[in-house]
Design a protein around this motif. Structure first.
Motif, PDB file in Angstrom:
ATOM      1  N   THR A  41       0.832  -1.206   0.000  1.00  0.00           N
ATOM      2  CA  THR A  41       0.000   0.000   0.000  1.00  0.00           C
ATOM      3  C   THR A  41       0.864   1.253   0.000  1.00  0.00           C
ATOM      4  OG1 THR A  41      -1.778  -1.167   1.133  1.00  0.00           O
ATOM      5  CG2 THR A  41      -1.829   1.234   1.238  1.00  0.00           C
ATOM      6  N   ALA A  42       1.880   1.287   0.861  1.00  0.00           N
ATOM      7  CA  ALA A  42       2.762   2.461   0.924  1.00  0.00           C
ATOM      8  C   ALA A  42       3.503   2.659  -0.387  1.00  0.00           C
ATOM      9  CB  ALA A  42       3.754   2.311   2.075  1.00  0.00           C
ATOM     10  N   SER A  43       3.936   1.571  -0.976  1.00  0.00           N
ATOM     11  CA  SER A  43       4.652   1.652  -2.242  1.00  0.00           C
ATOM     12  C   SER A  43       3.786   2.286  -3.329  1.00  0.00           C
ATOM     13  CB  SER A  43       5.106   0.255  -2.665  1.00  0.00           C
ATOM     14  OG  SER A  43       5.714   0.295  -3.925  1.00  0.00           O
ATOM     15  N   ARG A  44       2.530   1.859  -3.391  1.00  0.00           N
ATOM     16  CA  ARG A  44       1.619   2.380  -4.415  1.00  0.00           C
ATOM     17  C   ARG A  44       1.128   3.788  -4.088  1.00  0.00           C
ATOM     18  NH1 ARG A  44      -0.862  -2.233  -3.528  1.00  0.00           N
ATOM     19  NH2 ARG A  44      -2.681  -1.185  -2.716  1.00  0.00           N
ATOM     20  N   GLN A  45       0.594   3.979  -2.881  1.00  0.00           N
ATOM     21  CA  GLN A  45      -0.066   5.243  -2.558  1.00  0.00           C
ATOM     22  C   GLN A  45       0.914   6.380  -2.281  1.00  0.00           C
ATOM     23  OE1 GLN A  45      -2.817   4.430   0.625  1.00  0.00           O
ATOM     24  NE2 GLN A  45      -4.255   3.389  -0.726  1.00  0.00           N
ATOM     25  N   LYS A  46       1.998   6.081  -1.615  1.00  0.00           N
ATOM     26  CA  LYS A  46       2.953   7.136  -1.263  1.00  0.00           C
ATOM     27  C   LYS A  46       4.112   7.226  -2.240  1.00  0.00           C
ATOM     28  CE  LYS A  46       2.060   8.099   3.439  1.00  0.00           C
ATOM     29  NZ  LYS A  46       2.676   8.845   4.512  1.00  0.00           N
ATOM     30  N   GLU A  47       4.165   6.273  -3.172  1.00  0.00           N
ATOM     31  CA  GLU A  47       5.224   6.230  -4.172  1.00  0.00           C
ATOM     32  C   GLU A  47       6.609   6.205  -3.529  1.00  0.00           C
ATOM     33  OE1 GLU A  47       4.641   8.956  -7.475  1.00  0.00           O
ATOM     34  OE2 GLU A  47       2.486   9.004  -7.019  1.00  0.00           O
ATOM     35  N   VAL A  48       6.770   5.289  -2.560  1.00  0.00           N
ATOM     36  CA  VAL A  48       8.068   5.087  -1.931  1.00  0.00           C
ATOM     37  C   VAL A  48       8.670   3.792  -2.466  1.00  0.00           C
ATOM     38  CG1 VAL A  48       7.493   6.350   0.178  1.00  0.00           C
ATOM     39  CG2 VAL A  48       7.095   3.896   0.090  1.00  0.00           C
TER      40      VAL A  48
END
Length: 164
Positions: free
Chosen positions: A90-97
């Motif tokens: 989720t963080a990878s997709r939504q926050k682009e990290v």
């Protein structure tokens, strides 16, 4: 400055470390940052040609795309659970990290400080196991050691309802 930071999160897949991971993703991670999931295994490195090298320097960097590979456990003795994988996806997709992992073998106190240096971390987030004062005296506190030794800011996140 957001967008170019290396944020380390010590994860042992316990409730407290997952809470620290969630806290770091919600409160620190920003677009363009790199989140490094650091796992220290107290066992010896898996038997392989690289095992002697890995015991000293840790595993190679493991990209998020490889976290769900079936032989991850066999290669690195790493068993991420579904909740942790969902948080990271989720963080990878939504926050682009960018999310990567690194596994070390040995004493958690020493290896977390090694990770700060090797990975050039801007900050390190870790959970609190909540040892009582007596256990902390005999077993030592990983977080106390890392706070006093690491060359970057260290945040210790306590679970809601924590009672010393």
């Amino acid at each position: 400055m957001p967008g170019d930071r290396n944020i380390g999160v010590a994860v042992d897949f316990s409730v407290s470390s997952k809470f620290a991971l969630k806290w770091a993703l919600d409160n620190l991670a920003d677009k363009g940052d790199r989140v490094v999931v650091i796992h220290v295994n107290q066992n010896k490195a898996p038997e392989s040609g690289q095992s002697q090298l890995w015991e000293q320097s840790g595993s190679p960097l493991i990209p998020l795309s490889e976290f769900r590979v079936s032989n991850l456990s066999k290669l690195y003795d790493l068993n991420p659970d579904a909740e942790t994988l969902d948080l990271l996806d989720t963080a990878s997709r939504q926050k682009e990290v960018e999310v990567i992992a690194k596994v070390y073998w040995g004493d958690a106190r020493e290896k977390l400080c090694d990770a700060v240096e090797e990975l050039k971390l801007d900050s390190l987030v870790m959970g609190s196991r909540g040892l009582g004062q007596l256990k902390r005296v005999f077993l030592g506190s990983v977080s106390n050691y890392v706070i006093s030794t690491a060359n970057c800011p260290v945040t210790v996140v306590k679970e809601p309802g924590f009672k010393p």
